[in-house]
Design a protein around this motif. Structure first.
Motif, PDB file in Angstrom:
ATOM      1  N   GLU A   1      -1.125  10.985  -5.757  1.00 30.09           N
ATOM      2  CA  GLU A   1      -1.575   9.596  -5.920  1.00 30.09           C
ATOM      3  C   GLU A   1      -0.395   8.633  -5.868  1.00 30.09           C
ATOM      4  O   GLU A   1      -0.499   7.539  -5.310  1.00 30.09           O
ATOM      5  CB  GLU A   1      -2.328   9.440  -7.248  1.00 30.09           C
TER       6      GLU A   1
ATOM      7  N   ILE B   1       0.503   8.113  -2.287  1.00 28.07           N
ATOM      8  CA  ILE B   1      -0.484   7.246  -1.630  1.00 28.07           C
ATOM      9  C   ILE B   1      -0.225   5.786  -1.989  1.00 28.07           C
ATOM     10  O   ILE B   1      -0.309   4.888  -1.143  1.00 28.07           O
ATOM     11  CB  ILE B   1      -1.915   7.654  -2.023  1.00 28.07           C
ATOM     12  N   LYS B   2       0.104   5.548  -3.273  1.00 32.65           N
ATOM     13  CA  LYS B   2       0.377   4.175  -3.717  1.00 32.65           C
ATOM     14  C   LYS B   2       1.578   3.598  -2.990  1.00 32.65           C
ATOM     15  O   LYS B   2       1.581   2.418  -2.609  1.00 32.65           O
ATOM     16  CB  LYS B   2       0.619   4.146  -5.223  1.00 32.65           C
TER      17      LYS B   2
ATOM     18  N   ASN C   1       0.361   2.588   0.357  1.00 32.19           N
ATOM     19  CA  ASN C   1      -0.489   1.397   0.262  1.00 32.19           C
ATOM     20  C   ASN C   1       0.353   0.144   0.053  1.00 32.19           C
ATOM     21  O   ASN C   1       0.083  -0.916   0.641  1.00 32.19           O
ATOM     22  CB  ASN C   1      -1.489   1.545  -0.882  1.00 32.19           C
ATOM     23  N   ASP C   2       1.378   0.249  -0.793  1.00 25.80           N
ATOM     24  CA  ASP C   2       2.269  -0.891  -1.019  1.00 25.80           C
ATOM     25  C   ASP C   2       3.026  -1.246   0.258  1.00 25.80           C
ATOM     26  O   ASP C   2       3.212  -2.421   0.582  1.00 25.80           O
ATOM     27  CB  ASP C   2       3.266  -0.571  -2.137  1.00 25.80           C
TER      28      ASP C   2
ATOM     29  N   LEU D   1       1.961  -0.643   3.306  1.00 23.13           N
ATOM     30  CA  LEU D   1       0.981  -1.225   4.229  1.00 23.13           C
ATOM     31  C   LEU D   1       0.721  -2.686   3.889  1.00 23.13           C
ATOM     32  O   LEU D   1       0.677  -3.541   4.781  1.00 23.13           O
ATOM     33  CB  LEU D   1      -0.323  -0.435   4.161  1.00 23.13           C
ATOM     34  N   GLU D   2       0.566  -2.973   2.604  1.00 21.64           N
ATOM     35  CA  GLU D   2       0.313  -4.350   2.173  1.00 21.64           C
ATOM     36  C   GLU D   2       1.458  -5.265   2.559  1.00 21.64           C
ATOM     37  O   GLU D   2       1.250  -6.391   3.027  1.00 21.64           O
ATOM     38  CB  GLU D   2       0.087  -4.378   0.663  1.00 21.64           C
TER      39      GLU D   2
END
Length: 233
Positions: free
Chosen positions: A25, A28-29, A32-33, A35-36
């Motif tokens: 996880e 993944i975070k 995601n960060d 990607l953002e």
């Protein structure tokens, strides 16, 4: 926190599974960060590419009588903040511009309103700017002072700022004004600015025409305007 019995082999296996799950996880975070962050940069990149088109669009809209007045008045939420005098002033709004700004240590949004010569105030341009300071997270607000002509400040005595409207839903429309947003004490961008930025400026022709379901609520230009309204100072 998951409690495990140190003496139970099954719990030890479960605790290991939870540990491995958390590690995945966390990875993944990180993605995601990442990607953002890249999406934000991509959005800024394409916003810069669209800037010349925004300026070209603004020139065309300025040639259409009462274009921005109709676009704003046809927005059901913004319409709630207008009084009858606002309609008269907004007829002379020739250009509405919303620009994302980035500088040394800050990012934010600048709202600019360009007016033809009018009987209400001397300003050719009004602006309101919101800067998010990267180091402190503080919001710094800069807004124009409206130079009202003698006896023409019809907002005197009104409630402070459009943001207060939520507390006075039962109030008469004369208790509100579009131009109270320029009060220095009103330091909130949303929702007023968000409606301008994300709705009206994003798709002004849609709001100028008005949506079918909001047709009764909208205000449409009736073709009557003074000749001098199209002339800039």
């Amino acid at each position: 926190k998951i409690m495990a019995d140190e003496n139970d082999p099954g719990d030890k296996v479960l605790e290991q599974d939870f540990s491995e799950l958390q590690a995945v996880e966390d990875k993944i975070k990180v993605l995601n960060d990442e990607l953002e962050e890249k999406m934000l940069e991509l959005d800024k990149q394409y916003t810069r590419k669209k800037r010349p088109l925004f300026e070209e669009r603004g020139k065309i809209c300025s040639r259409i009588p009462a274009f921005w007045m109709n676009a704003i008045c046809n927005h059901p939420q913004l319409q709630q903040y207008l009084n009858t005098q606002d309609y008269e002033v907004l007829k002379d709004l020739s250009v509405l511009d919303v620009e994302e700004i980035d500088g040394d240590g800050f990012s934010g949004t600048r709202y600019s309103f360009h007016f033809n010569k009018n009987k209400f105030f001397n300003n050719k341009t009004l602006h309101k700017e919101f800067k998010l300071m990267n180091d402190t997270g503080d919001i710094v607000v800069d807004t124009s002072t409206i130079e009202w002509k003698p006896g023409m400040n019809y907002t005197e005595g009104e409630s402070k700022g459009p943001q207060a409207a939520g507390k006075r839903k039962e109030a008469d429309s004369s208790d509100m004004s579009f131009f109270l947003w320029f009060d220095p004490e009103d330091d909130q961008e949303g929702p007023f600015g968000e409606w301008l930025r994300d709705d009206v400026f994003k798709d002004p022709f849609k709001w100028f025409c008005g949506e079918d379901e909001d047709e009764e609520e909208g205000v449409e230009y009736d073709g009557e305007f003074d000749e001098e309204e199209g002339d800039e100072e």
